[in-house]
Every structure is written in C-alpha cells, then in structure tokens.
Design a protein around this motif. Structure first.
Motif, PDB file in Angstrom:
ATOM      1  N   ASN A   1     -55.127 -34.726 -51.656  1.00 15.52           N
ATOM      2  CA  ASN A   1     -55.425 -35.512 -50.662  1.00 15.52           C
ATOM      3  C   ASN A   1     -56.850 -35.048 -49.795  1.00 15.52           C
ATOM      4  O   ASN A   1     -56.821 -35.562 -48.582  1.00 15.52           O
ATOM      5  N   GLN A   2     -57.407 -33.944 -50.054  1.00 17.83           N
ATOM      6  CA  GLN A   2     -58.437 -33.660 -49.213  1.00 17.83           C
ATOM      7  C   GLN A   2     -57.970 -32.846 -47.980  1.00 17.83           C
ATOM      8  O   GLN A   2     -58.913 -32.847 -46.909  1.00 17.83           O
ATOM      9  N   GLU A   3     -56.898 -32.374 -47.973  1.00 14.44           N
ATOM     10  CA  GLU A   3     -56.294 -31.982 -46.329  1.00 14.44           C
ATOM     11  C   GLU A   3     -56.723 -30.460 -46.414  1.00 14.44           C
ATOM     12  O   GLU A   3     -56.739 -29.709 -45.346  1.00 14.44           O
ATOM     13  N   ILE A   4     -56.898 -29.689 -47.757  1.00 11.20           N
ATOM     14  CA  ILE A   4     -57.267 -28.540 -47.863  1.00 11.20           C
ATOM     15  C   ILE A   4     -58.303 -28.172 -48.843  1.00 11.20           C
ATOM     16  O   ILE A   4     -58.447 -29.118 -49.720  1.00 11.20           O
ATOM     17  N   THR A   5     -59.082 -27.173 -48.708  1.00  7.31           N
ATOM     18  CA  THR A   5     -60.322 -27.050 -49.720  1.00  7.31           C
ATOM     19  C   THR A   5     -59.860 -26.281 -50.986  1.00  7.31           C
ATOM     20  O   THR A   5     -58.623 -25.883 -50.919  1.00  7.31           O
ATOM     21  N   LYS A   6     -60.546 -26.327 -51.962  1.00  8.04           N
ATOM     22  CA  LYS A   6     -60.098 -25.384 -53.305  1.00  8.04           C
ATOM     23  C   LYS A   6     -60.007 -24.201 -52.898  1.00  8.04           C
ATOM     24  O   LYS A   6     -59.156 -23.478 -53.220  1.00  8.04           O
ATOM     25  N   ILE A   7     -60.892 -23.571 -51.763  1.00  8.03           N
ATOM     26  CA  ILE A   7     -60.760 -22.022 -51.559  1.00  8.03           C
ATOM     27  C   ILE A   7     -59.521 -21.845 -50.877  1.00  8.03           C
ATOM     28  O   ILE A   7     -58.387 -20.929 -51.068  1.00  8.03           O
ATOM     29  N   GLN A   8     -59.014 -22.838 -50.108  1.00  5.19           N
ATOM     30  CA  GLN A   8     -57.726 -22.656 -49.236  1.00  5.19           C
ATOM     31  C   GLN A   8     -56.715 -22.663 -50.330  1.00  5.19           C
ATOM     32  O   GLN A   8     -55.588 -21.874 -50.244  1.00  5.19           O
ATOM     33  N   LEU A   9     -56.732 -23.620 -51.357  1.00  7.59           N
ATOM     34  CA  LEU A   9     -55.578 -23.686 -52.250  1.00  7.59           C
ATOM     35  C   LEU A   9     -55.483 -22.507 -53.248  1.00  7.59           C
ATOM     36  O   LEU A   9     -54.579 -21.828 -53.419  1.00  7.59           O
ATOM     37  N   LEU A  10     -56.628 -21.915 -53.574  1.00 11.45           N
ATOM     38  CA  LEU A  10     -56.681 -20.646 -54.372  1.00 11.45           C
ATOM     39  C   LEU A  10     -56.318 -19.528 -53.672  1.00 11.45           C
ATOM     40  O   LEU A  10     -55.768 -18.587 -54.377  1.00 11.45           O
ATOM     41  N   SER A  11     -56.082 -19.472 -52.478  1.00  6.61           N
ATOM     42  CA  SER A  11     -55.684 -18.208 -51.701  1.00  6.61           C
ATOM     43  C   SER A  11     -54.246 -18.427 -51.913  1.00  6.61           C
ATOM     44  O   SER A  11     -53.648 -17.098 -51.307  1.00  6.61           O
TER      45      SER A  11
END
Length: 196
Positions: A16-26
């Motif tokens: 839903n584009q509430e977090i970035t890919k980098i945030q998800l990968l963290s």
C-alpha cells in the motif's frame, strides 16, 4: 524486529506504499539478506552469480528453480512499443540463463512463469519463441508442460493471464500432469488484501 504475526501487516504496508522497500527489508533477518543475490543477470555477471550461488548453496542440492525472465519483451504492449528493437532486445533470450541454472544444478523440477504473450511471440527470425524455448529446455534434459492461468483465480488482486510452465528431467513426464492437477487445488482462495 516485528512480531512474527505482524510480518504480513508489514508486507501489506509495503504493498500500500505506506513503507519503502528499504524499510520493509530492515525487518528481514540479516542471515536471510546475506543469502540473497540481487543482481542483473547478463553475459558479464552470470558466472559471478553462479559462483556466489555455489558458495551460498554449499553442499545442499537444488530441488527446484522458480522464476522467469522479464515479461516486457513478450507482452503485447511491450511488443508493439519495441517492435523495432526486436533484433537487439536481449530480454528476449534471458530464458537461456535459466537453462544455465538447470544445467549446472540439475533440479528435480522448475516452474517458469511469464505473460500469455509468450505463446504468440516471434523472435527476430520470425520463428515462434516458445517452440525454441521448449527445444532448448529439452536439449538441457527437461520435459515441460504449460497452461494459461489467471492470477485473479489464486488470490492476486489483479486479473492477469500468465503462462505457467512446469518442467521435470526427461523420463519423469508423468509428474507434469500431476503438478497441474495439484495446481487446481489452489484456485479461488479466500485471500484478500487488508485495507488500512
């Protein structure tokens, strides 16, 4: 680190584009990230990728390979936009790197997915590409079967027809029909995206 039961919520936030890919990968454990290879596959990188894969694999055997090359070259929209580039579009032949993996690791099966347009796509010589793909997979020691499936029938919130190719080593062709019979059991799941 997110609670285990919240990992799916994180993925929905990413979708839903509430977090970035980098945030998800963290939130992904480092040992998982260290076992991942994120690199473009081409003539210059294939050997390095295979060598890294060998190291990551260690003594483990590859049981299956799942994936597919980029679909833009085969989609009817991509085809129309890039007709003049067909002779030089390297994406058309990326499936050959897939064959490199099969020949090197001899998995028990593979699942190859792409757009329905692959069925009618003709290469720069005007030849049906799917026939060439089948021939080259056979030469690599694999039989295959395929069918068209719509992603909406499997819980994906989009209607997209995809070609699903399932392959096994020569001599094990009966497994192809078994795979597609099993595949039918996953149709029409009750999976929906959560709304936040």
């Amino acid at each position: 680190m997110a609670e285990k039961n919240n990992n799916l919520d994180l993925y929905y936030k990413f979708l839903n584009q509430e977090i970035t890919k980098i945030q998800l990968l963290s939130y992904v454990p480092q040992e998982v990230l260290h076992r991942s290879i994120n690199a473009e596959i081409n003539d210059e990188t294939i050997q390095t990728i295979l060598n890294k894969f060998d190291v990551l694999l260690g003594k483990e055997q590859v049981r299956g390979v799942i994936g597919g090359p980029p679909c833009q070259a085969f989609s009817t929209i991509g085809r129309a936009q890039n007709a003049h580039k067909k002779a030089t579009d390297g994406r058309i032949y990326l499936y050959r790197y897939y064959i490199d993996f099969l020949e090197r690791y001899s998995p028990d099966f593979f699942v190859f997915e792409n757009v329905k347009g692959l069925l009618s796509f003709k290469d720069a010589d005007g030849e049906p590409l799917l026939a060439k793909i089948i021939k080259e997979f056979n030469e690599a020691g694999y039989s295959l079967g395929y069918r068209i499936e719509n992603t909406k029938n499997y819980g994906v919130p989009q209607s997209r027809e995809r070609i699903i190719i399932f392959g096994v080593p020569l001599g094990h062709e009966s497994l192809i029909e078994s795979f597609f019979q099993l595949w039918n059991h996953f149709k029409n799941p009750k999976l929906v995206l959560k709304k936040h």
